[in-house]
Design an enzyme around this catalytic site. Structure first.
Site, PDB file in Angstrom:
ATOM      1  N   ASP A  89       0.849  -1.197   0.000  1.00  0.00           N
ATOM      2  CA  ASP A  89       0.000   0.000   0.000  1.00  0.00           C
ATOM      3  C   ASP A  89       0.885   1.248   0.000  1.00  0.00           C
ATOM      4  O   ASP A  89       2.073   1.179   0.332  1.00  0.00           O
ATOM      5  CB  ASP A  89      -0.893  -0.024   1.254  1.00  0.00           C
ATOM      6  CG  ASP A  89      -2.125   0.860   1.107  1.00  0.00           C
ATOM      7  OD1 ASP A  89      -2.202   1.655   0.151  1.00  0.00           O
ATOM      8  OD2 ASP A  89      -3.019   0.760   1.979  1.00  0.00           O
ATOM      9  N   LYS A 102      -1.954   7.409   7.081  1.00  0.00           N
ATOM     10  CA  LYS A 102      -2.631   6.981   5.870  1.00  0.00           C
ATOM     11  C   LYS A 102      -4.062   7.516   5.878  1.00  0.00           C
ATOM     12  O   LYS A 102      -4.576   7.922   6.904  1.00  0.00           O
ATOM     13  CB  LYS A 102      -2.658   5.446   5.781  1.00  0.00           C
ATOM     14  CG  LYS A 102      -1.317   4.881   5.327  1.00  0.00           C
ATOM     15  CD  LYS A 102      -1.370   3.390   5.082  1.00  0.00           C
ATOM     16  CE  LYS A 102      -2.446   2.948   4.142  1.00  0.00           C
ATOM     17  NZ  LYS A 102      -2.433   3.584   2.806  1.00  0.00           N
ATOM     18  N   GLY A 103      -4.680   7.470   4.712  1.00  0.00           N
ATOM     19  CA  GLY A 103      -6.086   7.867   4.624  1.00  0.00           C
ATOM     20  C   GLY A 103      -6.323   9.109   3.787  1.00  0.00           C
ATOM     21  O   GLY A 103      -7.455   9.566   3.654  1.00  0.00           O
ATOM     22  N   GLY A 104      -5.220   9.629   3.194  1.00  0.00           N
ATOM     23  CA  GLY A 104      -5.382  10.782   2.302  1.00  0.00           C
ATOM     24  C   GLY A 104      -6.361  10.465   1.175  1.00  0.00           C
ATOM     25  O   GLY A 104      -7.073  11.343   0.687  1.00  0.00           O
ATOM     26  N   GLU A 111      -7.976  -0.246   4.628  1.00  0.00           N
ATOM     27  CA  GLU A 111      -6.515  -0.401   4.539  1.00  0.00           C
ATOM     28  C   GLU A 111      -5.941  -0.929   5.855  1.00  0.00           C
ATOM     29  O   GLU A 111      -5.056  -1.789   5.863  1.00  0.00           O
ATOM     30  CB  GLU A 111      -5.867   0.937   4.188  1.00  0.00           C
ATOM     31  CG  GLU A 111      -6.136   1.364   2.753  1.00  0.00           C
ATOM     32  CD  GLU A 111      -5.645   2.761   2.428  1.00  0.00           C
ATOM     33  OE1 GLU A 111      -5.413   3.028   1.258  1.00  0.00           O
ATOM     34  OE2 GLU A 111      -5.514   3.592   3.342  1.00  0.00           O
ATOM     35  N   LYS A 129       7.719  11.734   1.324  1.00  0.00           N
ATOM     36  CA  LYS A 129       6.801  11.395   2.418  1.00  0.00           C
ATOM     37  C   LYS A 129       7.518  10.987   3.712  1.00  0.00           C
ATOM     38  O   LYS A 129       6.874  10.645   4.700  1.00  0.00           O
ATOM     39  CB  LYS A 129       5.862  10.288   1.962  1.00  0.00           C
ATOM     40  CG  LYS A 129       4.893  10.796   0.883  1.00  0.00           C
ATOM     41  CD  LYS A 129       4.085   9.694   0.312  1.00  0.00           C
ATOM     42  CE  LYS A 129       3.055  10.260  -0.654  1.00  0.00           C
ATOM     43  NZ  LYS A 129       2.338   9.195  -1.343  1.00  0.00           N
TER      44      LYS A 129
END
Ligand code: 5RP
Length: 260
Positions: A89, A102-104, A111, A129
């Site tokens: 991922d 995460k989750g943008g 996920e 990042k």
């Protein structure tokens, strides 16, 4: 057809290609969501076409499921797979301990469930990042629509006692409506600037009744594969540090780039 990729897309692509090489015959593989994960799905589909690789993919969003099916990957649900060999991922941020935000892309719930149900989670990313402390990227928190302003107020109140630099939050929008996740929830983006204790924050956020899950992935990721625009790839392992630094040949392949 214009196949000229930006350096950032090349970086995402080479990380994705390296990660796709980790998939072995017969594996059950979690397929992440986002632009980097989409490259990985394309690279895996290429291996299916060209090498006859057989594996089953568990997508983490409707978007990824559609892409994987369209490209000929054998897609199954997590209910069918139960447990996975590997999840690959993207991420919005990673720190030196390979903890993540995460989750943008709005898919953090599936996920996190899929990554947690995997023997190994590998994150694919570009170098931009990497951060010393998580939090510059707004932290996504999935909340149920019922009473969401109350949940937002409770979160902002909680943040007063947390080691964070900012406390503002915003309901994620899709045009003039609240964004709706694949599970029918909303997302609050927390503008924290810097998170001092990500482990503690991840735990206490989930104690608030309207919170479904947050985008802090603590002790879940095993490896990060960092791609660079010139084709270099670096693999960092949670136990062994940097384990490899080499290069992925970047040949612009009409099959992979046809939908760009
Ligand atoms: C989706 C995610 C993505 O992995 C994250 O937003 C990174 O996306 P991209 O690869 O497009 O930069 O967490 O919910």
């Amino acid at each position: 057809m214009n196949t000229e990729l930006s350096p950032i897309d090349k970086a995402k692509f080479v990380a994705a290609r390296r990660a796709a090489d980790l998939v072995e015959e017969g594996m059950r593989v979690g397929l992440g969501t986002g632009s980097t994960a989409a490259w990985m799905v394309r690279c895996l589909a290429e291996r299916v076409r060209e090498e006859g690789l057989r594996f089953r993919g568990v997508p983490t969003s409707r978007r990824t499921a559609e892409l994987a099916r369209d490209l000929g990957i054998d897609v199954i649900t997590l209910d069918e797979a139960r447990w996975l060999d590997l999840t690959i991922d993207g991420a919005d941020e990673f720190d030196p301990d390979l903890n993540l935000i995460k989750g943008g892309g709005g898919a953090l719930l599936q996920e996190k469930i899929v990554a947690t149900a995997s023997d190994q989670m590998v994150v694919i990313t570009d170098a931009a990042k990497e951060v010393e402390h998580l939090g510059a990227f707004p932290l996504p928190v999935e909340i149920i629509p019922f009473g969401w302003p109350t949940t937002q107020a409770l979160i902002e109140e909680l943040l007063v006692s947390m080691d964070v630099m900012g406390r503002k939050s915003a309901l994620r929008m899709n045009g003039d409506r609240a964004y709706v996740t694949d599970e029918g929830n909303h997302i609050l983006d927390l503008h924290l600037s810097r998170i001092g204790n990500a482990r503690q924050l991840a735990m206490v956020l989930n104690q608030i009744p309207g919170v479904v899950e947050n985008g802090l992935f603590i002790d879940i990721c095993d490896q990060v594969i960092i791609g660079y625009g010139d084709g270099r790839v670096e693999t960092r392992d949670i136990n062994e540090g940097t384990v490899s630094e080499d290069r992925v040949d970047f040949v612009e392949d009409a099959n992979l780039f046809q939908d760009i």
